[in-house]
Each structure stands twice: as C-alpha cells, then as structure tokens.
Design a protein around this motif. Structure first.
Motif, PDB file in Angstrom:
ATOM      1  N   VAL A 107      29.331  42.403 -23.252  1.00 23.38           N
ATOM      2  CA  VAL A 107      29.748  41.417 -24.252  1.00 23.38           C
ATOM      3  C   VAL A 107      30.844  41.995 -25.138  1.00 23.38           C
ATOM      4  CG1 VAL A 107      29.021  40.136 -26.294  1.00 23.38           C
ATOM      5  CG2 VAL A 107      27.574  40.142 -24.256  1.00 23.38           C
ATOM      6  N   MET A 108      30.686  43.258 -25.555  1.00 27.54           N
ATOM      7  CA  MET A 108      31.697  43.910 -26.390  1.00 27.54           C
ATOM      8  C   MET A 108      32.980  44.141 -25.608  1.00 27.54           C
ATOM      9  SD  MET A 108      29.251  46.641 -28.412  1.00 27.54           S
ATOM     10  CE  MET A 108      30.620  47.340 -29.323  1.00 27.54           C
ATOM     11  N   LEU A 109      32.845  44.479 -24.305  1.00 26.50           N
ATOM     12  CA  LEU A 109      34.052  44.649 -23.487  1.00 26.50           C
ATOM     13  C   LEU A 109      34.800  43.328 -23.353  1.00 26.50           C
ATOM     14  CD1 LEU A 109      32.770  46.976 -20.608  1.00 26.50           C
ATOM     15  CD2 LEU A 109      34.207  47.606 -22.556  1.00 26.50           C
ATOM     16  N   GLY A 110      34.051  42.223 -23.319  1.00 27.70           N
ATOM     17  CA  GLY A 110      34.676  40.906 -23.226  1.00 27.70           C
ATOM     18  C   GLY A 110      35.517  40.576 -24.443  1.00 27.70           C
ATOM     19  N   SER A 160      23.586  45.000 -18.570  1.00 28.30           N
ATOM     20  CA  SER A 160      23.651  43.828 -17.694  1.00 28.30           C
ATOM     21  C   SER A 160      25.065  43.236 -17.676  1.00 28.30           C
ATOM     22  CB  SER A 160      22.661  42.762 -18.161  1.00 28.30           C
ATOM     23  OG  SER A 160      22.844  41.558 -17.469  1.00 28.30           O
ATOM     24  N   PRO A 161      25.598  42.902 -16.495  1.00 31.16           N
ATOM     25  CA  PRO A 161      26.962  42.346 -16.436  1.00 31.16           C
ATOM     26  C   PRO A 161      27.065  40.933 -17.002  1.00 31.16           C
ATOM     27  CG  PRO A 161      25.943  42.329 -14.260  1.00 31.16           C
ATOM     28  CD  PRO A 161      25.008  43.089 -15.158  1.00 31.16           C
ATOM     29  N   SER A 162      25.939  40.257 -17.158  1.00 32.90           N
ATOM     30  CA  SER A 162      25.986  38.877 -17.645  1.00 32.90           C
ATOM     31  C   SER A 162      25.648  38.759 -19.124  1.00 32.90           C
ATOM     32  CB  SER A 162      25.025  37.995 -16.834  1.00 32.90           C
ATOM     33  OG  SER A 162      23.695  38.511 -16.903  1.00 32.90           O
ATOM     34  N   GLY A 172      38.911  41.515 -23.704  1.00 28.34           N
ATOM     35  CA  GLY A 172      39.473  40.938 -22.487  1.00 28.34           C
ATOM     36  C   GLY A 172      39.203  41.722 -21.226  1.00 28.34           C
ATOM     37  N   ILE A 173      38.184  42.592 -21.239  1.00 28.36           N
ATOM     38  CA  ILE A 173      37.843  43.398 -20.069  1.00 28.36           C
ATOM     39  C   ILE A 173      36.769  42.673 -19.259  1.00 28.36           C
ATOM     40  CG2 ILE A 173      36.966  45.631 -19.279  1.00 28.36           C
ATOM     41  CD1 ILE A 173      37.999  46.856 -21.860  1.00 28.36           C
ATOM     42  N   GLU A 174      36.952  42.644 -17.962  1.00 32.10           N
ATOM     43  CA  GLU A 174      35.995  41.979 -17.086  1.00 32.10           C
ATOM     44  C   GLU A 174      34.649  42.703 -17.108  1.00 32.10           C
ATOM     45  OE1 GLU A 174      36.283  39.173 -15.302  1.00 32.10           O
ATOM     46  OE2 GLU A 174      38.248  38.846 -16.224  1.00 32.10           O
ATOM     47  N   PRO A 175      33.546  41.965 -16.931  1.00 32.09           N
ATOM     48  CA  PRO A 175      32.222  42.605 -16.911  1.00 32.09           C
ATOM     49  C   PRO A 175      32.123  43.662 -15.817  1.00 32.09           C
ATOM     50  CG  PRO A 175      32.008  40.219 -17.101  1.00 32.09           C
ATOM     51  CD  PRO A 175      33.458  40.494 -16.818  1.00 32.09           C
ATOM     52  N   ILE A 176      31.413  44.730 -16.132  1.00 32.78           N
ATOM     53  CA  ILE A 176      31.229  45.839 -15.193  1.00 32.78           C
ATOM     54  C   ILE A 176      29.745  45.942 -14.843  1.00 32.78           C
ATOM     55  CG2 ILE A 176      31.477  48.322 -14.845  1.00 32.78           C
ATOM     56  CD1 ILE A 176      33.694  48.297 -16.941  1.00 32.78           C
ATOM     57  N   TYR A 177      29.452  46.016 -13.560  1.00 31.47           N
ATOM     58  CA  TYR A 177      28.072  46.196 -13.115  1.00 31.47           C
ATOM     59  C   TYR A 177      27.802  47.702 -13.041  1.00 31.47           C
ATOM     60  CZ  TYR A 177      23.780  45.446 -10.441  1.00 31.47           C
ATOM     61  OH  TYR A 177      22.468  45.416 -10.013  1.00 31.47           O
TER      62      TYR A 177
END
Length: 316
Positions: free
Chosen positions: A157-160, A149-151, A163-168
């Motif tokens: 969450v781990m990508l965040g 889920s992107p949210s 500093g990586i933007e969420p990916i759908y």
C-alpha cells in the motif's frame, strides 16, 4: 601486612583429595546441576550413538544391528546430488546474513537502550521489543504474510503511494532471504539484548565519571569504555553463534516456503526433513546432519583459536 604464604601452603590443588573436598564444599551446586546433566546425557549425548546409521543402509525393521554397512556411500551421494550445492549455498548465505544483521542488531539496540535515562520509557521499550520472541514462527509467518500481501499488505500500500507496482515478496526468489532475515530480526532482536544489558549494568560507573571529567563525550565513552567492556561477552556469544552456523532453523524457513521461492529458501534443515521424514531416507538424512555438525565443529575450533590469540577470550 597480610599473612605471608609459607612454602608448604603452595601445594597444587589438582590432587584427587583436593578435588573431592572442593566438590563436597559446593555439593549444593553440584546437586542442583544433576537434572541438567541428565538432560544433556539423554537428549544430546545418547542420540549421538544413532549417527552410526549414516554409514549404513538403515532399515527400520531390521534395526541398527541388522542393517548392512555401506561406508561413505551416503556422503558421496550427498555431494553428487544435483541440488546439494545450491542448498548448501542458501544455508551459508542465510547464516552470513544472520551474523551480519541478527547478531549485531542486539548489540546496537542494547547500546541505545543503555543511553536512555528515563526509566519508565526504557522499560516500555524493552517490553515491546521482547514480546515478539514469545510468538511461534507460525504466528510470525502469518503476520509477515499479511504485512507483505500484494493486495492488502501495508508495505505494498505504501509502495502504491509512490506509483510502484505491488510486489509479491513471498513469491519472488530475490526477496525471500530478506524476508527470512527480517522476520528473525524482528522476532529475536529484543531478546538478544538481555545479556548485553546485564553486562552493561556491571560496568563501573566511576569509569564514565572519570572519562567525563577528562572531557570525553558519550560517543567517546562508548568507544573507550562500553565496547571494550562488552567485548568478552560479544566474543563468547559470537563463538556460540559460529558453532550453530549451519543450524539456521527449520521452523523459521519452512513456514515461509512455497513452490515460488523454494529455490532460494531451501536449506539443509528443510532438506533433511523432506529427505528423512517424507522420503524415509533415514541414513541419508543422518549423513547430512553429521556433515552439518562436523562443519560447525570445524568453524568453532578455528574461530575459538583466532579469538584466543587476538582477544584472549575463548570457550576453552
């Protein structure tokens, strides 16, 4: 010395009387195979007669006898359809990915489990990796939808953290094939190790003892003893996999499909469902299914021939 075989004992065992005597000797095995034979006759061979509607303009109310013949018109329409080549490409790519990753992963996992010496730990790991196989694809899709889920998905969450933007992932064409292959790998990799572990259990331990005495380490033993012993099993399972090359699976793809990723996720199985059931184009859908079967048969014959010449192992 053992008894000598007399010339009169060297008669062929292929005569009708010998065959009947052999069958009578093992009559119990033939008897318990009857339900399986009946199953294949009813659900596998009898439906083949329905393939005739691929050459008709089938009408549900007129039936097979009353429907007009159109020859190869449905096959011509299939190859001239503007989306067919893209759908065929998606099916081929997913089939190749499935062989490269989903076919080899159980072999690697079985080799790793075979090296575990603590029996309790080995059984715990086996139970954990077997469990996902018993989940339906609907449940698997729900799990992966939550994880990706992107949210709120754990992956984003781990990508965040970096500093990586969420990916759908399920809404991007470029990611959907990885999601399909990865979900199938997670679900079935443990189940696929069962046959390999059974084959590994049948290897003579004296071979490893002799190799160890010769100074061979575990890696050398794996290359020289384990893998050659697994080769017949790997070959047979690979040939069976090749025969189902275009049968990637309707359920595993359909539950992940949405309008955003359908361009790279549409395969022959989902296309047959939409054309045959939703649009009621029964003859057209049957033509596509017949095409799939012929391609699978063609690939199986080629792979079986090459396997027989190179390794001596084959299905027939």
């Amino acid at each position: 010395m053992g008894a000598q075989i007399q010339p009169e004992d060297r008669r062929p065992v292929t005569s009708r009387g010998s065959t009947l005597r052999f069958m009578w000797k093992y009559k119990a095995l033939y008897f318990i195979s009857i339900p399986g034979i009946i199953y294949f006759l009813i659900f596998k061979y009898v439906p083949l007669l329905g393939s005739v509607i691929a050459f008709q303009d089938y009408n549900l109310f007129a039936g097979v006898r009353g429907s007009p013949w159109v020859g190869l018109d449905h096959f011509k329409w299939m190859f001239s359809h503007y989306d067919f080549l893209r759908i065929l490409k998606n099916t081929f790519l997913l089939g190749i990915y499935d062989i490269v990753f989903a076919f080899t992963a159980p072999i690697i996992l079985a080799l790793l489990l075979n090296e575990v010496r603590l029996v309790l730990y080995k059984k715990i790991v086996q139970t954990i990796v077997y469990a996902p196989h018993f989940l339906s694809w609907v449940i698997v899709s729900g799990i992966f939808t939550g994880i990706l889920s992107p949210s709120s998905g754990i992956v984003n969450v781990m990508l965040g953290w970096f500093g990586i933007e969420p990916i759908y992932f399920l809404g991007e064409e470029s990611y959907i094939r990885s999601v399909l292959v990865g979900s199938g790998l997670w679900r079935d990799v443990g189940w696929g190790t069962i046959i390999y572990l059974a084959a590994l259990a049948g290897i003579n331990p004296e071979l490893y003892e002799a190799a160890e005495m010769d100074g061979a380490g575990r890696w050398k033993q794996t290359l020289s003893i384990t893998l050659p012993s697994l080769l017949p099993v790997i070959t047979i399972l690979f040939l069976l996999k090749i025969g189902d090359f275009l049968d990637y699976g309707f359920e595993r793809v359909f539950v992940f499909q949405n309008p955003l990723n359908i361009r790279n996720s549409e395969i022959l199985d989902t296309y047959i469902y939409k054309a045959g059931l939703r649009q009621m184009q029964y003859s057209y859908a049957t033509a596509i299914g017949l095409f799939k079967s012929l391609v699978g048969l063609f690939l199986l014959v080629i792979a079986n021939t090459l396997s027989k010449k190179s390794t001596g192992e084959s299905l027939y």
